[in-house]
Design a protein around this motif. Structure first.
Motif, mmCIF file in Angstrom:
data_model
loop_
_atom_site.group_PDB
_atom_site.id
_atom_site.type_symbol
_atom_site.label_atom_id
_atom_site.label_comp_id
_atom_site.label_asym_id
_atom_site.label_seq_id
_atom_site.Cartn_x
_atom_site.Cartn_y
_atom_site.Cartn_z
ATOM 1 N N ALA A 52 54.000 73.707 45.922
ATOM 2 C CA ALA A 52 54.805 73.536 47.138
ATOM 3 C C ALA A 52 55.550 74.823 47.479
ATOM 4 O O ALA A 52 55.656 75.196 48.652
ATOM 5 C CB ALA A 52 55.793 72.385 46.945
ATOM 6 N N MET A 53 56.045 75.505 46.454
ATOM 7 C CA MET A 53 56.734 76.782 46.691
ATOM 8 C C MET A 53 55.766 77.833 47.232
ATOM 9 O O MET A 53 56.116 78.601 48.128
ATOM 10 C CB MET A 53 57.392 77.289 45.412
ATOM 11 N N GLN A 54 54.548 77.870 46.688
ATOM 12 C CA GLN A 54 53.557 78.830 47.177
ATOM 13 C C GLN A 54 53.219 78.553 48.638
ATOM 14 O O GLN A 54 53.135 79.478 49.450
ATOM 15 C CB GLN A 54 52.297 78.776 46.307
ATOM 16 N N SER A 55 53.056 77.285 48.977
ATOM 17 C CA SER A 55 52.747 76.922 50.364
ATOM 18 C C SER A 55 53.913 77.253 51.292
ATOM 19 O O SER A 55 53.714 77.805 52.377
ATOM 20 C CB SER A 55 52.429 75.429 50.461
ATOM 21 N N ALA A 56 55.125 76.904 50.856
ATOM 22 C CA ALA A 56 56.301 77.182 51.681
ATOM 23 C C ALA A 56 56.472 78.680 51.897
ATOM 24 O O ALA A 56 56.794 79.119 53.010
ATOM 25 C CB ALA A 56 57.550 76.588 51.019
ATOM 26 N N ASN A 116 53.556 89.142 47.879
ATOM 27 C CA ASN A 116 53.817 87.757 47.491
ATOM 28 C C ASN A 116 54.838 87.670 46.361
ATOM 29 O O ASN A 116 54.809 88.483 45.432
ATOM 30 C CB ASN A 116 52.529 87.072 47.031
ATOM 31 N N PRO A 117 55.725 86.669 46.431
ATOM 32 C CA PRO A 117 56.648 86.451 45.316
ATOM 33 C C PRO A 117 55.882 85.924 44.100
ATOM 34 O O PRO A 117 54.771 85.409 44.220
ATOM 35 C CB PRO A 117 57.604 85.392 45.853
ATOM 36 N N VAL A 118 56.472 86.084 42.931
ATOM 37 C CA VAL A 118 55.869 85.569 41.705
ATOM 38 C C VAL A 118 56.444 84.187 41.452
ATOM 39 O O VAL A 118 57.667 84.020 41.365
ATOM 40 C CB VAL A 118 56.150 86.506 40.508
ATOM 41 N N ILE A 119 55.568 83.201 41.337
ATOM 42 C CA ILE A 119 55.988 81.811 41.112
ATOM 43 C C ILE A 119 55.251 81.329 39.867
ATOM 44 O O ILE A 119 54.023 81.357 39.845
ATOM 45 C CB ILE A 119 55.675 80.921 42.319
#
Length: 144
Positions: free
Chosen positions: A48-52, A134-137
């Motif tokens: 969900a964080m990656q999609s957001a 891209n942020p690292v999640i």
């Protein structure tokens, strides 16, 4: 006299003991459902964080906003949600997870874990280091 077939008491006891041994060895496999469910929920939050983050980045690119501004209600850093409750926290808007704070979380990161029951695992969101990176999640151990 006709002989009746059946099991003796000893045979039944042996079968019960064997079934008991099998159930004791198999039970731990089936009793770890909570851990499996929590791991799956954390993976779901990560997705969900990656999609957001992708949606916010798309909105950022379309809007032409500054690299460190707001897109809608979401605070943006280098085109992606910032690692704050007003950044990625605003983008995911979840009631089941909360920021995990101990003061040991590395700068530029935010951790989320379960509201109820806590847990030792967190989803760690680290903001992007450069524009449109891209942020690292990741799912990992919560900082202590």
């Amino acid at each position: 006299m006709k002989r009746q077939g059946g099991f003796t008491l000893i045979e039944m006891i042996v079968v019960i003991v064997i079934l008991g041994i099998l159930s004791v060895t198999a039970a731990p496999k089936f009793l770890s459902f909570k851990d499996d469910a929590q791991a799956g929920a954390l993976e779901g939050l990560k997705a969900a964080m990656q999609s957001a983050a992708s949606i916010v980045n798309g909105s950022f690119l379309i809007s032409g906003a500054d690299a460190n501004s707001k897109v809608g209600d979401v605070l943006v850093h280098n085109g992606f949600p910032d690692a704050t409750s007003t950044g990625i926290g605003e983008a995911i808007e979840t009631a089941d997870f909360e920021p995990y704070t101990t003061g040991s979380t590395p700068a530029g990161s935010i951790e989320y874990t379960f509201v109820e029951g806590g847990g030792t695992k967190c989803v760690i969101y680290t903001k992007s280091a450069a524009l449109n990176v891209n942020p690292v999640i990741a799912v990992g151990d919560c900082t202590k």
